[in-house]
Design a protein around this motif. Structure first.
Motif, PDB file in Angstrom:
ATOM      1  N   ASP A 183       0.815  -1.216   0.000  1.00  0.00           N
ATOM      2  CA  ASP A 183       0.000   0.000   0.000  1.00  0.00           C
ATOM      3  C   ASP A 183       0.849   1.266   0.000  1.00  0.00           C
ATOM      4  OD1 ASP A 183      -2.654  -1.285   0.167  1.00  0.00           O
ATOM      5  OD2 ASP A 183      -1.824  -2.065   2.030  1.00  0.00           O
ATOM      6  N   SER A 184       2.162   1.124  -0.163  1.00  0.00           N
ATOM      7  CA  SER A 184       3.039   2.284  -0.177  1.00  0.00           C
ATOM      8  C   SER A 184       2.821   3.121  -1.432  1.00  0.00           C
ATOM      9  CB  SER A 184       4.509   1.853  -0.100  1.00  0.00           C
ATOM     10  OG  SER A 184       4.826   1.357   1.177  1.00  0.00           O
ATOM     11  N   GLU A 185       3.038   4.411  -1.287  1.00  0.00           N
ATOM     12  CA  GLU A 185       2.896   5.324  -2.410  1.00  0.00           C
ATOM     13  C   GLU A 185       4.132   5.268  -3.297  1.00  0.00           C
ATOM     14  OE1 GLU A 185      -0.029   8.564  -0.177  1.00  0.00           O
ATOM     15  OE2 GLU A 185       2.091   9.051  -0.515  1.00  0.00           O
ATOM     16  N   GLY A 186       4.029   5.915  -4.462  1.00  0.00           N
ATOM     17  CA  GLY A 186       5.141   5.937  -5.399  1.00  0.00           C
ATOM     18  C   GLY A 186       5.093   4.759  -6.346  1.00  0.00           C
ATOM     19  N   LEU A 187       6.122   4.642  -7.167  1.00  0.00           N
ATOM     20  CA  LEU A 187       6.215   3.581  -8.160  1.00  0.00           C
ATOM     21  C   LEU A 187       7.489   2.775  -7.933  1.00  0.00           C
ATOM     22  CD1 LEU A 187       5.126   5.583 -11.321  1.00  0.00           C
ATOM     23  CD2 LEU A 187       3.747   3.941 -10.030  1.00  0.00           C
TER      24      LEU A 187
END
Length: 662
Positions: free
Chosen positions: A77-81
């Motif tokens: 569920d972490s943001e970014g790519l």
């Protein structure tokens, strides 16, 4: 456990550029602050590693450690790519996580990192960057050299796991975010799929040891690691070379521990479980709490000295005993040269004459799965006698007395070939009086990498060459009456991708030798072996489909040999957040014995997710094949939503790359 703990199921860790990483935290009872343990992975703390996390972090938290399990950017569920394994983004984010954790009121500023495989890698890599708060590392099944000892290349030879692991990561990275935590889950999910790196192609593009692989390879500067390291692995694992290398090379305290385990933490090994928790706690108690735990006085190298047993692909306990070497390298190990001769392995003068190594491309039926511990079962190397019969072998007479090997044997060859691209595979085997052959160690060498793995050039047919290379680390006791066999072949499928053409490798025996690390001791020191696994908490999920696995080998009408495996990892409902997750994978390896260019690998993964009215399915397909000039890679993802399986995203990738002397 000594005390109860508090679990924070989801927290956000802010990064300097505004992105946030998803994490789970276990807090000890009582007044802090406490030292902390970080595990930093791309495998989804919400479901992917939840079963394993339940067996480790609550135990460590109960002993007075804050435990933090963080998903790498663009995963879970972490943001970014996500961009690649061990990228600069991953490592710089890791430094930010360490700084954030050290600044929390619950933490006293002393942090240790723990992890197996990916987490073992980045624990070492972050230690080499010397963040202030990182005071100790427990690195399990890791590498110090990303080119030499990972799932991409071995001795300059291409491992089929380069495609296999890429297909697994493709499946992993296309999984959805949790709508309960990410209201933007659908848009973020599609963006992740659309921007996924084509890792199988990206890794294959770097077929030599260039700066791509040097990044994150801590062997480039051993002195950079200041934090003490406990390095652990198992003999059934693929990652056996790093622990003794760290013990030998590091300038700060480093200890090596190798047991009879597969690619798992030792307490959950299917082969023989041991008290992994005690090893970790002793290490961190010394370096994070400052306690006199005995970690400093451990022998440099503790290991399980294996012996011959009836080798089978099914999981079963090993046979052997625990030993220890106070210092590593050890004065108890000496190199003994055995020459390759017409009569076998000789300790007399070099033999004259020649021997030809030429075998079917399909040799390797008993090789096992490259990294045992990833499948349900049926993944260990079996009786090597069939593969030996197709190889060119050199062996001792039945031993008059036991022989112990500890370290990395080396093979020295003088040779010529009839094709411009060739490789050689070397296996050491323990052969019982009844003929059963057990693999002790092995390794391949791309013969086009003459001087180093940074350069490659086609071989000149008929020209004489010389090469020397080390096999993988081993610890093995051969009983009296057994024989030591060196088996040489030009292929080892399906572990190693074969050269494009059948090869005849001519050995010039006067220049060929096997250098063995023979161990003898007057008196053994105390092994200080890990104890039996203690009781530990387990993941209390509701199993809705039990795991199962199969493995099948057969021959097609045209003579193509096929290995098909199916692993159903089952399905279960998480007791905390209520999501049901299921997965399975089918893999197929195929090759014609007369045509190494016919080698093919394919896999099909499926993940399913459901909670209430929310339902998602992700299917990924991967294919690698080649011809004599190029490799051809293809992959596809189909992501659907709802009971009608409405398409959310469908995407395909194709790429062809030159073989570059592979």
């Amino acid at each position: 456990m000594a005390a109860t703990t508090t679990v924070k199921e989801h927290i956000w860790i802010p990064l300097p550029d505004g992105r946030r990483l998803a994490a789970r935290m276990w807090l000890p009872a009582g007044e802090g602050p406490f030292p902390a343990i970080l595990e930093y992975l791309p495998y989804r703390k919400r479901d992917g590693t939840a079963p394993r996390d339940a067996t480790t972090h609550p135990v460590f938290a109960a002993e007075g450690y804050v435990c933090l399990r963080v998903d790498i950017a663009g995963t879970g569920d972490s943001e970014g790519l996500f961009d690649d394994e061990y990228s600069e983004q991953e490592l710089s984010d890791g430094e930010a996580v360490l700084a954030w954790l050290a600044a929390q009121p619950c933490c006293d500023g002393n942090i240790g990192m723990i992890g197996i495989s990916w987490g073992g890698f980045n624990g070492l890599q972050l230690a080499a960057r010397q963040p202030e708060a990182l005071k100790a590392v427990v690195s399990v099944a890791s590498t110090v050299d990303r080119y030499a000892d990972d799932i991409h290349f071995m001795g300059g030879c291409l491992l089929s796991d380069n495609a296999n692991w890429a297909s697994q990561m493709h499946a992993y990275q296309t999984r959805p975010l949790d709508p309960d935590l990410r209201p933007d889950w659908r848009a973020a999910w599609v963006e992740r799929i659309e921007t996924l790196p084509f890792m199988a192609a990206d890794w294959l593009r770097h077929s030599r040891r260039d700066d791509f692989w040097k990044h994150g390879s801590v062997c480039e500067d051993w002195s950079a690691i200041k934090a003490p390291v406990l390095a652990i692995t198992g003999w059934a694992d693929a990652y056996v070379n790093a622990p003794p290398a760290l013990a030998a090379q590091m300038q700060t305290p480093a200890k090596a521990l190798i047991g009879p385990w597969e690619h798992r933490y030792a307490h959950i090994s299917k082969l023989e479980a041991h008290d992994f928790h005690a090893e970790v706690l002793r290490w961190f108690d010394r370096w994070l709490k400052g306690e006199d735990s005995g970690a400093e006085t451990l022998p440099d190298y503790r290991t399980y000295m294996q012996e011959h047993f009836n080798p089978t692909k099914e999981n079963k306990p090993r046979q052997g005993r625990w030993i220890a070497e106070t210092a590593w390298p050890s004065a108890n190990v000496r190199e003994v040269v055995h020459h390759l001769g017409q009569q076998g392995l000789l300790q007399a003068t070099p033999d004259a004459g020649e021997a030809v190594v030429s075998n079917p491309a399909s040799l390797g039926a008993a090789s096992g799965y490259f990294c045992a511990g990833m499948r349900i079962d049926n993944e260990l190397p079996g009786d090597q006698a069939g593969d030996d019969a197709l190889s060119t072998c050199f062996e001792t007479q039945p031993l008059d007395a036991p022989l112990e090997l500890l370290g990395r044997a080396r093979v020295r060859l003088a040779f010529s070939v009839d094709k411009p691209v060739a490789q050689v595979m070397a296996r050491l085997c323990d052969v019982a009086p009844d003929g059963v052959s057990q693999r002790i160690t092995y390794r391949g060498r791309n013969l086009c990498h003459e001087d180093s793995h940074e350069t490659a050039a086609p071989l000149v047919p008929g020209k004489r060459y010389e090469v020397e290379f080390a096999l993988n680390e081993c610890a093995h006791h051969l009983r009296a009456g057994h024989k030591l066999r060196l088996a040489l072949s030009t292929s080892y499928w399906p572990i190693v991708w074969p050269s494009p053409e059948p090869v005849a490798l001519t050995l010039h025996l006067e220049g060929c030798a096997l250098i063995l690390p023979e161990r003898s001791v007057a008196e053994e020191v105390a092994a200080q072996a890990p104890g039996a696994a203690r009781e530990y908490p387990t993941y209390q999920a509701e199993v809705t489909r039990a795991p199962s696995g199969t493995s099948n080998t057969y021959e097609e009408a045209d003579g193509t040999l096929v290995l098909e495996t199916f692993d159903d990892y089952g399905a279960a409902i998480d007791p905390v957040h209520g999501m049901e997750v299921g997965s399975h994978v089918a893999m197929r390896y195929a090759i014609h014995p007369d045509d190494p260019a016919s080698a093919t690998f394919s896999s099909q993964w499926r993940f399913t997710f459901a909670r209430g009215d929310w339902q998602v399915q992700v299917d990924t397909d991967n294919l690698m094949q080649g011809d004599r000039e190029n490799f051809h890679l293809w992959r596809k993802v189909v992501a659907t939503e709802g009971p009608a399986e409405d398409e959310v995203c469908v995407k395909e990738w194709r790429e062809s790359l030159p073989r570059d002397c592979l």
